[in-house]
Scaffold this motif. Structure first.
Motif, PDB file in Angstrom:
ATOM      1  N   ILE A 142       0.759  -1.277   0.086  1.00  0.00           N
ATOM      2  CA  ILE A 142       0.031   0.167   0.151  1.00  0.00           C
ATOM      3  C   ILE A 142       0.904   1.340  -0.137  1.00  0.00           C
ATOM      4  O   ILE A 142       1.881   1.401   0.901  1.00  0.00           O
ATOM      5  CB  ILE A 142      -0.869   0.177   1.262  1.00  0.00           C
ATOM      6  CG1 ILE A 142      -1.834  -1.250   1.258  1.00  0.00           C
ATOM      7  CG2 ILE A 142      -1.872   1.438   1.290  1.00  0.00           C
ATOM      8  CD1 ILE A 142      -2.637  -1.370   2.598  1.00  0.00           C
ATOM      9  N   ALA A 143       0.713   2.280  -0.785  1.00  0.00           N
ATOM     10  CA  ALA A 143       1.331   3.411  -1.005  1.00  0.00           C
ATOM     11  C   ALA A 143       0.443   4.519  -0.816  1.00  0.00           C
ATOM     12  O   ALA A 143      -0.701   4.436  -1.004  1.00  0.00           O
ATOM     13  CB  ALA A 143       2.027   3.541  -2.505  1.00  0.00           C
ATOM     14  N   THR A 144       0.787   5.417   0.338  1.00  0.00           N
ATOM     15  CA  THR A 144       0.026   6.321   0.627  1.00  0.00           C
ATOM     16  C   THR A 144       0.434   7.644   0.543  1.00  0.00           C
ATOM     17  O   THR A 144       1.536   7.863   0.969  1.00  0.00           O
ATOM     18  CB  THR A 144      -0.562   6.151   2.379  1.00  0.00           C
ATOM     19  OG1 THR A 144      -1.071   4.669   2.194  1.00  0.00           O
ATOM     20  CG2 THR A 144      -1.616   7.134   2.682  1.00  0.00           C
ATOM     21  N   VAL A 145      -0.365   8.714   0.318  1.00  0.00           N
ATOM     22  CA  VAL A 145       0.057  10.024   0.205  1.00  0.00           C
ATOM     23  C   VAL A 145      -0.882  10.692   1.337  1.00  0.00           C
ATOM     24  O   VAL A 145      -1.996  10.790   1.063  1.00  0.00           O
ATOM     25  CB  VAL A 145      -0.068  10.893  -0.931  1.00  0.00           C
ATOM     26  CG1 VAL A 145       0.320  12.238  -0.871  1.00  0.00           C
ATOM     27  CG2 VAL A 145       0.799  10.264  -2.152  1.00  0.00           C
ATOM     28  N   LEU A 146      -0.223  11.136   2.428  1.00  0.00           N
ATOM     29  CA  LEU A 146      -1.129  11.258   3.596  1.00  0.00           C
ATOM     30  C   LEU A 146      -1.393  13.031   3.541  1.00  0.00           C
ATOM     31  O   LEU A 146      -1.026  13.784   2.657  1.00  0.00           O
ATOM     32  CB  LEU A 146      -0.344  11.215   4.861  1.00  0.00           C
ATOM     33  CG  LEU A 146       0.043   9.894   5.122  1.00  0.00           C
ATOM     34  CD1 LEU A 146       1.009   9.536   6.590  1.00  0.00           C
ATOM     35  CD2 LEU A 146      -1.216   8.957   5.491  1.00  0.00           C
ATOM     36  N   GLN A 147      -2.489  13.166   4.016  1.00  0.00           N
ATOM     37  CA  GLN A 147      -3.155  14.588   4.115  1.00  0.00           C
ATOM     38  C   GLN A 147      -2.036  15.838   4.208  1.00  0.00           C
ATOM     39  O   GLN A 147      -2.130  16.673   3.716  1.00  0.00           O
ATOM     40  CB  GLN A 147      -4.180  14.560   5.201  1.00  0.00           C
ATOM     41  CG  GLN A 147      -5.213  15.915   4.973  1.00  0.00           C
ATOM     42  CD  GLN A 147      -6.405  15.617   5.979  1.00  0.00           C
ATOM     43  OE1 GLN A 147      -6.304  15.013   6.941  1.00  0.00           O
ATOM     44  NE2 GLN A 147      -7.513  16.439   5.654  1.00  0.00           N
ATOM     45  N   GLN A 148      -0.946  15.555   5.417  1.00  0.00           N
ATOM     46  CA  GLN A 148      -0.116  16.338   5.619  1.00  0.00           C
ATOM     47  C   GLN A 148       1.289  15.605   5.234  1.00  0.00           C
ATOM     48  O   GLN A 148       1.943  15.184   6.028  1.00  0.00           O
ATOM     49  CB  GLN A 148      -0.247  16.937   6.965  1.00  0.00           C
ATOM     50  CG  GLN A 148      -1.309  17.789   7.299  1.00  0.00           C
ATOM     51  CD  GLN A 148      -1.428  18.881   6.538  1.00  0.00           C
ATOM     52  OE1 GLN A 148      -0.511  19.592   6.148  1.00  0.00           O
ATOM     53  NE2 GLN A 148      -2.524  19.520   6.281  1.00  0.00           N
ATOM     54  N   PRO A 149       1.789  15.889   4.020  1.00  0.00           N
ATOM     55  CA  PRO A 149       2.720  15.125   3.337  1.00  0.00           C
ATOM     56  C   PRO A 149       4.223  15.463   4.191  1.00  0.00           C
ATOM     57  O   PRO A 149       4.269  16.780   4.419  1.00  0.00           O
ATOM     58  CB  PRO A 149       3.035  15.397   1.969  1.00  0.00           C
ATOM     59  CG  PRO A 149       2.302  16.393   1.603  1.00  0.00           C
ATOM     60  CD  PRO A 149       1.042  16.526   2.664  1.00  0.00           C
ATOM     61  N   GLU A 200       4.984  11.762 -14.031  1.00  0.00           N
ATOM     62  CA  GLU A 200       3.655  11.452 -13.637  1.00  0.00           C
ATOM     63  C   GLU A 200       3.017  12.322 -12.409  1.00  0.00           C
ATOM     64  O   GLU A 200       1.890  12.601 -12.610  1.00  0.00           O
ATOM     65  CB  GLU A 200       3.527   9.921 -13.464  1.00  0.00           C
ATOM     66  CG  GLU A 200       3.485   8.989 -14.534  1.00  0.00           C
ATOM     67  CD  GLU A 200       3.355   7.583 -14.097  1.00  0.00           C
ATOM     68  OE1 GLU A 200       2.208   7.394 -14.110  1.00  0.00           O
ATOM     69  OE2 GLU A 200       4.219   6.991 -13.550  1.00  0.00           O
ATOM     70  N   ALA A 201       3.937  12.837 -11.579  1.00  0.00           N
ATOM     71  CA  ALA A 201       3.533  13.571 -10.408  1.00  0.00           C
ATOM     72  C   ALA A 201       3.314  15.113 -10.870  1.00  0.00           C
ATOM     73  O   ALA A 201       3.110  15.864  -9.874  1.00  0.00           O
ATOM     74  CB  ALA A 201       4.176  13.168  -9.245  1.00  0.00           C
ATOM     75  N   CYS A 202       3.866  15.365 -12.052  1.00  0.00           N
ATOM     76  CA  CYS A 202       4.021  16.727 -12.491  1.00  0.00           C
ATOM     77  C   CYS A 202       4.869  17.680 -11.684  1.00  0.00           C
ATOM     78  O   CYS A 202       4.404  19.060 -11.415  1.00  0.00           O
ATOM     79  CB  CYS A 202       2.567  17.387 -12.653  1.00  0.00           C
ATOM     80  SG  CYS A 202       1.341  16.706 -13.834  1.00  0.00           S
ATOM     81  N   ASP A 261       9.541  18.943 -14.178  1.00  0.00           N
ATOM     82  CA  ASP A 261      10.031  20.202 -14.581  1.00  0.00           C
ATOM     83  C   ASP A 261      10.366  21.236 -13.417  1.00  0.00           C
ATOM     84  O   ASP A 261      11.159  22.045 -13.593  1.00  0.00           O
ATOM     85  CB  ASP A 261       8.868  20.645 -15.529  1.00  0.00           C
ATOM     86  CG  ASP A 261       8.792  19.787 -16.674  1.00  0.00           C
ATOM     87  OD1 ASP A 261       9.745  19.066 -17.088  1.00  0.00           O
ATOM     88  OD2 ASP A 261       7.661  19.869 -17.686  1.00  0.00           O
ATOM     89  N   SER A 262       9.409  21.066 -12.555  1.00  0.00           N
ATOM     90  CA  SER A 262       9.746  22.124 -11.500  1.00  0.00           C
ATOM     91  C   SER A 262      11.081  21.751 -10.866  1.00  0.00           C
ATOM     92  O   SER A 262      11.814  22.874 -10.489  1.00  0.00           O
ATOM     93  CB  SER A 262       8.708  22.080 -10.189  1.00  0.00           C
ATOM     94  OG  SER A 262       7.358  22.330 -10.939  1.00  0.00           O
ATOM     95  N   ILE A 263      11.496  20.589 -10.500  1.00  0.00           N
ATOM     96  CA  ILE A 263      12.589  19.969  -9.777  1.00  0.00           C
ATOM     97  C   ILE A 263      13.827  20.444 -10.901  1.00  0.00           C
ATOM     98  O   ILE A 263      14.716  21.099 -10.469  1.00  0.00           O
ATOM     99  CB  ILE A 263      12.838  18.631  -9.582  1.00  0.00           C
ATOM    100  CG1 ILE A 263      11.753  18.114  -8.656  1.00  0.00           C
ATOM    101  CG2 ILE A 263      14.005  18.140  -9.280  1.00  0.00           C
ATOM    102  CD1 ILE A 263      11.608  16.801  -8.415  1.00  0.00           C
ATOM    103  N   GLY A 289       2.059  22.641  -2.877  1.00  0.00           N
ATOM    104  CA  GLY A 289       1.609  22.027  -4.106  1.00  0.00           C
ATOM    105  C   GLY A 289       2.972  21.331  -4.436  1.00  0.00           C
ATOM    106  O   GLY A 289       2.935  19.864  -4.842  1.00  0.00           O
ATOM    107  N   GLN A 290       4.193  21.487  -4.174  1.00  0.00           N
ATOM    108  CA  GLN A 290       5.422  20.699  -4.673  1.00  0.00           C
ATOM    109  C   GLN A 290       5.593  19.749  -3.450  1.00  0.00           C
ATOM    110  O   GLN A 290       5.988  18.642  -4.118  1.00  0.00           O
ATOM    111  CB  GLN A 290       6.658  21.845  -4.744  1.00  0.00           C
ATOM    112  CG  GLN A 290       6.633  22.665  -5.887  1.00  0.00           C
ATOM    113  CD  GLN A 290       7.819  23.908  -5.577  1.00  0.00           C
ATOM    114  OE1 GLN A 290       8.081  24.272  -4.716  1.00  0.00           O
ATOM    115  NE2 GLN A 290       8.121  24.253  -6.805  1.00  0.00           N
ATOM    116  N   ARG A 291       5.369  20.143  -2.421  1.00  0.00           N
ATOM    117  CA  ARG A 291       5.453  19.118  -1.203  1.00  0.00           C
ATOM    118  C   ARG A 291       4.678  17.880  -1.399  1.00  0.00           C
ATOM    119  O   ARG A 291       5.006  16.670  -1.571  1.00  0.00           O
ATOM    120  CB  ARG A 291       5.134  19.293  -0.035  1.00  0.00           C
ATOM    121  CG  ARG A 291       6.255  20.513   0.632  1.00  0.00           C
ATOM    122  CD  ARG A 291       6.277  20.740   2.030  1.00  0.00           C
ATOM    123  NE  ARG A 291       4.910  21.154   2.612  1.00  0.00           N
ATOM    124  CZ  ARG A 291       5.094  22.618   2.840  1.00  0.00           C
ATOM    125  NH1 ARG A 291       6.116  23.396   2.317  1.00  0.00           N
ATOM    126  NH2 ARG A 291       3.996  23.120   2.974  1.00  0.00           N
TER     127      ARG A 291
END
Length: 591
Positions: A425-432, A461-463, A466-468, A489-491
């Motif tokens: 299970i991979a999770t992106v939590l509410q407050q990364p 895929e996470a868009c 390019d920012s990096i 948003g970047q986090r």
């Protein structure tokens, strides 16, 4: 404390052995001038003690020493050098042993904290926990490196001195030790007071550390709301309490040292007065008087230091107790008899009559019952506090349900090892949360073996790719503590890249797109949609436009499920989802 020394007990024993030899050598030093004064230089050499006469005989006899007085000087220098060498060995072995012990304690604490049961972890104050992992370990390490051996030194110095003194003259020996029981008893009386006061002071320091930690973490919030003066005033009570308890502790130390000094000076005065009287009546020789005066000065200081050691022991026992409290907290355990002998067959999930509460009088979930097919995309929506994120925490087995069961691929989660479950299970939590490392190091947390191609594919895929690249150091850019140098948003997008890199059976996005613009959100969802069927996806969000492409939507309210259906089905029915959709539609039209 004996358990904490495991692995270095031999080194501590060696340190005490070196100490014993050094103490014996140090007592030989005043015996040499005593023998020279009484046997060689005095007029009553035949009345000198047998020990003094033996020393002079060993040096070559009375006439030889009288002609070559440099011989005793050479002997004294040799003994002093040897004693210094053994003292160095004692300090070296005790330092190595104490550092190893402190390292083991840190390792054990880190291991325990990483495996703590979440219910136990929720009860801990983060600042106090930091205090236990740093200051309390330092207190223990200092005690083990110096004070433990000093206890042995005081005992050895006294144990060696007493028989030698009685061998030289029993009357002077009694005069030299009669106050020792009072000094020792006085030290133990203060030990009890110091232990209580240090515990209060250490707990106050923990609260002070917690206050500082909160301010450091929330410094931007404090400044954004111009709350600097408020936080300064809020900090003062913690600081004042710590200062008051610290001053109280050192006040006790001051009274202890002054009274123990008085007792020690009385002990020395007894030796001087009784020795002078015996010397004036010719019952002892000048050399014997010199030996007792020197010997009392040698053993009285370690005995006086024993009082300080007892006080430090009180501090160390408090620190060790606080460390042990963490080491005894329950951890996430896997009962071997409960582990399933077969892995999950797929990513299908079933919540069956699940109930859960963080506290008995406040249930969060009651009778939650629904299924998610393998490869299905499910959206969960509902008001704040209805238990959406709690479902995710139960799915990851941060907690186990109080009632009912959850299965993955037909296997009850309680029969799956947590390590295996969390790799599926991979999770992106509410407050990364991002660590204070480089962007690359944060992304590959999901899979440290991933090469640059896989990392860039996930960030693409996470868009965020390019920012990096626009950062000066690219993927090697440090993100600061908790990712403070990045936007919200970047986090979130880096956290999404972590999850995508893991290539899991189940992907969970817990309000993970709330800080990105709608265009970026659409691109990320398209990328996730392209993986549809590869893994089961759970999306939790408040923005309903995020949810409408899901296969089904679960609407939560109160502490359970109100409705389940597609976007079209729920929109056509009266209920919470329809009301939320109408409200958001009007707001979007107005904007």
């Amino acid at each position: 404390m004996w358990d904490l020394m495991a692995g270095d007990r031999v080194r501590y024993v060696m340190a005490l052995g070196f100490l014993l030899v050094a103490a014996g050598l140090l007592y030989l030093i005043p015996l040499v001038p005593q023998a020279v004064i009484d046997v060689v230089l005095g007029s009553n050499g035949d009345q000198a003690s047998a020990l003094s006469q033996w020393i002079i005989t060993a040096l070559g006899g009375r006439e030889r020493v009288a002609d070559d007085l440099w011989l005793p000087l050479i002997l004294i220098a040799t003994i002093a050098i040897a004693a210094g060498g053994f003292t160095y060995g004692r300090q070296r072995w005790s330092a190595i042993a104490s550092q190893n012990t402190a390292k083991r304690i840190r390792d054990r604490l880190q291991d325990r904290i990483q495996r703590l049961d979440m219910r136990a972890y929720d009860t801990l104050d983060r600042g106090d926990l930091l205090q236990r992992c740093t200051s309390d370990i330092d207190t223990t390490q200092v005690f083990l490196s110096t004070q433990v051996v000093e206890v042995g030194r005081a005992v050895v110095m006294l144990a060696v001195a007493i028989p030698v003194m009685f061998l030289v003259d029993w009357r002077m020996a009694i005069a030299a030790v009669w106050l020792l029981p009072v000094i020792v008893g006085f030290s133990f009386f203060y030990f009890r007071r110091v232990r209580v006061l240090f515990k209060l002071k250490d707990e106050a320091e923990g609260r002070l550390t917690a206050a500082v930690n909160d301010n450091l973490i929330g410094i931007r919030v404090v400044r954004a709301f111009n709350r600097q003066e408020h936080e300064i005033e809020r900090f003062k009570p913690f600081n004042d309490e710590h200062r008051r308890l610290d001053a109280r502790l050192y006040s006790v130390f001051a009274s202890f040292w002054s009274l123990s000094d008085l007792l020690c000076f009385m002990q020395q005065a007894s030796v001087v007065m009784i020795g002078a009287w015996l010397l004036s009546t010719e019952r002892i020789l000048v050399g014997e008087f010199y030996f007792f005066f020197a010997a009392v000065g040698m053993y009285l200081w370690p005995v006086r230091m024993a009082g300080r050691i007892v006080a430090e022991f009180g501090k160390a026992t408090v620190a060790i107790d606080r460390i042990e409290e963490i080491l005894e907290l329950p951890v996430e355990v896997e009962e071997e008899t409960e582990i399933s002998d077969r892995p999950p067959t797929d990513g299908a999930i079933r919540f069956q009559s699940v109930g859960f509460a963080f506290s008995p009088d406040a249930p969060v979930l009651e009778n939650v019952d629904f299924e998610i097919a393998d490869g299905e995309t499910i959206a969960i929506v509902g008001p704040s506090g209805c238990g959406k994120s709690t479902l995710v925490q139960l799915l990851l087995r941060f907690y186990d349900p109080d009632a009912g069961s959850i299965t993955l691929g037909g296997v009850d989660l309680r029969r799956l090892p947590r390590r295996e479950l969390r790799t599926r299970i991979a999770t992106v939590l509410q407050q990364p949360f991002l660590f204070s490392r480089s962007i690359r190091e944060n992304v590959v947390l999901a899979d440290p073996t991933a090469d640059a191609t896989r990392v860039e594919a996930a960030t693409g895929e996470a868009c965020i790719h390019d920012s990096i690249l626009r950062f000066e150091s690219g993927y090697d850019t440090p993100v600061g503590e908790r990712g403070v140098t990045l936007s919200g948003g970047q986090r979130q997008r880096i956290a999404i890249a972590q999850a995508l890199l893991q290539n899991p059976d189940v992907l969970v996005l817990d309000d993970a797109l709330s800080a990105v613009d709608t265009g970026t959100e659409r691109t990320i969802l398209d990328a996730i949609r392209s993986r549809r069927g590869d893994h089961t996806t759970i999306i939790i969000a408040h923005r309903l436009s995020t949810l409408r492409e899901a296969d089904r939507i679960v609407v939560m309210g109160g502490s359970g499920i109100e409705a389940i259906g597609t976007h079209a089905e729920l929109r056509s029915q009266s209920g919470l989802y329809r009301r939320l959709w109408e409200i958001q539609s009007r707001l979007e039209a107005a904007s």
